[in-house]
Design a protein around this motif. Sequence first.
Motif, PDB file in Angstrom:
ATOM      1  N   TYR A   1       0.850  -1.185   0.000  1.00 51.82           N
ATOM      2  CA  TYR A   1       0.000   0.000   0.000  1.00 51.82           C
ATOM      3  C   TYR A   1       0.886   1.236   0.000  1.00 51.82           C
ATOM      4  O   TYR A   1       2.008   1.205   0.514  1.00 51.82           O
ATOM      5  CB  TYR A   1      -0.887   0.041   1.256  1.00 51.82           C
ATOM      6  CG  TYR A   1      -1.813  -1.139   1.379  1.00 51.82           C
ATOM      7  CD1 TYR A   1      -3.123  -1.067   0.906  1.00 51.82           C
ATOM      8  CD2 TYR A   1      -1.382  -2.327   1.956  1.00 51.82           C
ATOM      9  CE1 TYR A   1      -3.979  -2.158   1.015  1.00 51.82           C
ATOM     10  CE2 TYR A   1      -2.236  -3.412   2.062  1.00 51.82           C
ATOM     11  CZ  TYR A   1      -3.526  -3.328   1.590  1.00 51.82           C
ATOM     12  OH  TYR A   1      -4.364  -4.396   1.688  1.00 51.82           O
TER      13      TYR A   1
ATOM     14  N   GLU B   1      -4.521   9.152   3.189  1.00 51.15           N
ATOM     15  CA  GLU B   1      -4.874   8.274   2.072  1.00 51.15           C
ATOM     16  C   GLU B   1      -4.164   6.944   2.231  1.00 51.15           C
ATOM     17  O   GLU B   1      -3.072   6.875   2.799  1.00 51.15           O
ATOM     18  CB  GLU B   1      -4.462   8.898   0.726  1.00 51.15           C
ATOM     19  CG  GLU B   1      -5.204  10.163   0.386  1.00 51.15           C
ATOM     20  CD  GLU B   1      -4.776  10.750  -0.952  1.00 51.15           C
ATOM     21  OE1 GLU B   1      -4.379   9.981  -1.853  1.00 51.15           O
ATOM     22  OE2 GLU B   1      -4.850  11.973  -1.081  1.00 51.15           O
TER      23      GLU B   1
ATOM     24  N   ASN C   1      -3.640   3.656  -0.485  1.00 52.26           N
ATOM     25  CA  ASN C   1      -3.932   3.108  -1.808  1.00 52.26           C
ATOM     26  C   ASN C   1      -3.194   1.798  -2.008  1.00 52.26           C
ATOM     27  O   ASN C   1      -1.976   1.731  -1.805  1.00 52.26           O
ATOM     28  CB  ASN C   1      -3.495   4.103  -2.895  1.00 52.26           C
ATOM     29  CG  ASN C   1      -4.239   5.412  -2.784  1.00 52.26           C
ATOM     30  OD1 ASN C   1      -5.445   5.448  -2.906  1.00 52.26           O
ATOM     31  ND2 ASN C   1      -3.521   6.495  -2.519  1.00 52.26           N
TER      32      ASN C   1
ATOM     33  N   TYR D   1       1.051   6.196  -7.073  1.00 53.09           N
ATOM     34  CA  TYR D   1       0.187   7.247  -6.553  1.00 53.09           C
ATOM     35  C   TYR D   1      -0.195   8.170  -7.689  1.00 53.09           C
ATOM     36  O   TYR D   1       0.592   8.361  -8.619  1.00 53.09           O
ATOM     37  CB  TYR D   1       0.940   8.039  -5.476  1.00 53.09           C
ATOM     38  CG  TYR D   1       0.128   9.160  -4.875  1.00 53.09           C
ATOM     39  CD1 TYR D   1      -0.807   8.911  -3.885  1.00 53.09           C
ATOM     40  CD2 TYR D   1       0.297  10.462  -5.301  1.00 53.09           C
ATOM     41  CE1 TYR D   1      -1.551   9.932  -3.332  1.00 53.09           C
ATOM     42  CE2 TYR D   1      -0.443  11.492  -4.746  1.00 53.09           C
ATOM     43  CZ  TYR D   1      -1.358  11.228  -3.764  1.00 53.09           C
ATOM     44  OH  TYR D   1      -2.098  12.233  -3.227  1.00 53.09           O
TER      45      TYR D   1
END
Length: 115
Positions: free
Chosen positions: A4, A70, A72, A84
Amino acid sequence: MNWYVAKIVFQIISGEGNHQPQFDEQLRLVSADNEKQAFEKACNMGRQNQDRFENVQKQTVQWQFIDVAELNPVSELTDGAELYYNIHEEADAELYIKWTHHKSALLNNAAHATC
């Protein structure tokens, strides 16, 4: 194990904080079994990377962890993989393009490379 990209946000406070608010947004690569674990690890990174020191003006400078803004998932770690992205609108496209070229030129000069 999954990967991530976490955006960890810090506020930088100098002295009594009587200055333009300043924030540091860091993108960190996190390895975890799931999103919950990745979030917890990113929060721990933020807390562990808080700092306090004295600058040359003898003012206390704090890097205060705000939060993980955040998280992701990264599908795979390969050369050129997108880690990103951020889509935003700008009031002045030409100014933004010039700023981007300027930042690139600074990087190129520092790395002695061309893009």
